[in-house]
Design a protein around this motif. Structure first.
Motif, PDB file in Angstrom:
ATOM      1  N   GLY B  22      11.214   7.372  -9.930  1.00  0.00           N
ATOM      2  CA  GLY B  22       9.911   6.808  -9.557  1.00  0.00           C
ATOM      3  C   GLY B  22       9.475   5.679 -10.473  1.00  0.00           C
ATOM      4  N   VAL B  23      10.432   4.943 -11.043  1.00  0.00           N
ATOM      5  CA  VAL B  23      10.101   3.850 -11.966  1.00  0.00           C
ATOM      6  C   VAL B  23       9.894   2.557 -11.184  1.00  0.00           C
ATOM      7  N   GLY B  24       8.753   1.942 -11.379  1.00  0.00           N
ATOM      8  CA  GLY B  24       8.503   0.671 -10.716  1.00  0.00           C
ATOM      9  C   GLY B  24       7.101   0.170 -10.978  1.00  0.00           C
ATOM     10  N   ALA B  25       6.730  -0.886 -10.249  1.00  0.00           N
ATOM     11  CA  ALA B  25       5.463  -1.571 -10.507  1.00  0.00           C
ATOM     12  C   ALA B  25       4.897  -2.147  -9.224  1.00  0.00           C
ATOM     13  N   ARG B  26       3.622  -2.374  -9.247  1.00  0.00           N
ATOM     14  CA  ARG B  26       2.956  -3.236  -8.264  1.00  0.00           C
ATOM     15  C   ARG B  26       2.190  -4.288  -9.040  1.00  0.00           C
ATOM     16  N   ASP B  51      19.280  -6.750  -9.035  1.00  0.00           N
ATOM     17  CA  ASP B  51      19.123  -5.347  -9.423  1.00  0.00           C
ATOM     18  C   ASP B  51      17.721  -4.800  -9.161  1.00  0.00           C
ATOM     19  N   LEU B  52      16.890  -5.552  -8.448  1.00  0.00           N
ATOM     20  CA  LEU B  52      15.540  -5.079  -8.146  1.00  0.00           C
ATOM     21  C   LEU B  52      15.332  -5.046  -6.634  1.00  0.00           C
ATOM     22  N   THR B  53      14.444  -4.166  -6.189  1.00  0.00           N
ATOM     23  CA  THR B  53      13.922  -4.262  -4.835  1.00  0.00           C
ATOM     24  C   THR B  53      12.514  -4.828  -4.951  1.00  0.00           C
ATOM     25  N   VAL B  54      12.251  -5.934  -4.275  1.00  0.00           N
ATOM     26  CA  VAL B  54      10.959  -6.609  -4.348  1.00  0.00           C
ATOM     27  C   VAL B  54      10.380  -6.708  -2.946  1.00  0.00           C
ATOM     28  N   GLN B  55       9.158  -6.247  -2.771  1.00  0.00           N
ATOM     29  CA  GLN B  55       8.526  -6.290  -1.452  1.00  0.00           C
ATOM     30  C   GLN B  55       7.093  -6.785  -1.607  1.00  0.00           C
ATOM     31  N   LEU B  62       5.517  -5.086  -4.692  1.00  0.00           N
ATOM     32  CA  LEU B  62       6.176  -3.895  -5.218  1.00  0.00           C
ATOM     33  C   LEU B  62       7.494  -4.295  -5.853  1.00  0.00           C
ATOM     34  N   VAL B  63       7.760  -3.800  -7.070  1.00  0.00           N
ATOM     35  CA  VAL B  63       9.023  -4.067  -7.763  1.00  0.00           C
ATOM     36  C   VAL B  63       9.604  -2.729  -8.183  1.00  0.00           C
ATOM     37  N   ARG B  64      10.835  -2.457  -7.770  1.00  0.00           N
ATOM     38  CA  ARG B  64      11.491  -1.208  -8.163  1.00  0.00           C
ATOM     39  C   ARG B  64      12.807  -1.525  -8.862  1.00  0.00           C
ATOM     40  N   SER B  95       4.358   2.465 -12.969  1.00  0.00           N
ATOM     41  CA  SER B  95       4.332   3.895 -12.643  1.00  0.00           C
ATOM     42  C   SER B  95       5.693   4.520 -12.899  1.00  0.00           C
TER      43      SER B  95
END
Lengths: 219, 219
Positions: B22-26, B51-55, B62-64, B95
């Motif tokens: 559950g590591v990531g950011a908005r 290496d990131l998922t960006v939406q 959202l960045v994961r 988060s």
């Protein structure tokens, strides 16, 4: 440092002020236009700040007062800025129960002083928002262990009843509706948690009149 | 729903992904200029999203990915937008530990998978920021009751060593410095708490090139 649990022994008639209870907010309004400074200052000046302490610094505007008046003021400022017609991005932090800030010695009587759910009239300004709610509960309810998700789920249920809930997303809940209803939902969750948890905060990022549609990049 | 406390029994070699943890950011970047859309899209496009998922959606991006890569990406986007020379307001939510979002069933092994403190190189862009850190600890450390302030104070001590700490203010801590150092401080607090608390978030509101000086209104 641990919040006192003697709250229930103090009557609500103890006349604690919002300052005593650590009730207040910080918010930032961004207007995506060259004329942003005039629009933001006019929006701040147009809102009723009576019974509030308002302090604007380079990062955010601090608002201290009752839950109801804080909600009214912040909603009024954001709606006024939005009426400029430009894309608006705003962020709001609501906090309760940490009046000392640095030491965070909480005030006896805090739970007994929980406010009614604040409400504001619709503004005609539509907003989308990512909402987070944080019950910072070290002690739990009498006879129960702390469970921060229990309180979050109860607030989400309230948002569903209220009609502003769209869906849970990664790290936040998406709310949509009139900015008054969106911010009322956020304030309601904050106040509801404040009835059983000494220290509670909520953050919301609001977007109004965004030109963005969703895009995804897989790195 | 209560986070598992069996974390310590799982070896770090279990190869859990940031998504599992559950590591990531908005985050949201606001540029106070008519040309905001072009500047923001160019800033997003200029940053390395490998290496990131960006939406990106109408409210936030959202960045994961790993703690290190998330910090690099967000710092890069905000610094690029700031190089437009306009006033920038940005908000970031980090988060960790709630990968399911809606149900928030935490992953065994979470504490053992805590990352090293991420760092990024200075950008030359100076920022002021209001920072909040939320250890959402329902269980406490072995043999200790939950104490969310203990972990916050430890992170503030780190910020003081780092040189970005200015002072505690109502509801937030004021940080100042290169945007890379400010966001590294925020990420460090988040990672440090994640070593002993399953679910931890942090919020920061950043201001760059603000024309505002402090003003106070007593209502």
């Amino acid at each position: 440092m641990t919040p006192s649990t003697s709250a229930q022994s103090i009557a609500p008639s103890s006349a604690l002020t919002p300052q005593d209870l650590g009730v207040g907010a910080r918010f930032t309004v961004a207007v995506m236009d060259n004329d942003f400074a005039r629009i933001i200052l006019a929006a701040l000046a147009s809102a009723d700040a009576s019974d509030l302490t308002v302090q604007t610094d380079p990062v955010s505007t601090l608002v201290r007062g009752s839950e109801q008046r804080v909600l009214e003021y912040v909603t009024s400022v954001i709606a006024a800025a939005a009426r400029s017609g430009h894309h608006i991005s705003a962020t709001l932090l609501l906090s309760r129960g940490c009046p000392g800030e640095v030491t965070c010695t909480t005030t006896p009587g805090l739970l007994a002083e929980a406010a009614p759910i604040p409400t504001v009239a619709a503004t005609g300004v539509r907003a989308s928002a990512h909402w987070s709610l944080y019950p910072l509960d070290d002690t739990g309810r009498p006879g129960e262990a702390p469970d921060h998700l229990r309180d979050i789920y109860a607030a989400v249920d309230y948002a569903k009843e209220r009609g502003t809930y769209v869906r849970g997303e990664h790290y936040a809940t998406l709310l949509e509706g009139d900015i008054a209803d969106v911010l009322s939902t956020v304030a309601a969750g904050w106040v509801l948690v404040g009835r059983s948890v000494q220290h509670v905060t909520s953050h919301v990022s609001v977007s109004i009149a965004s030109p963005t549609s969703s895009t995804t990049t897989e790195g």
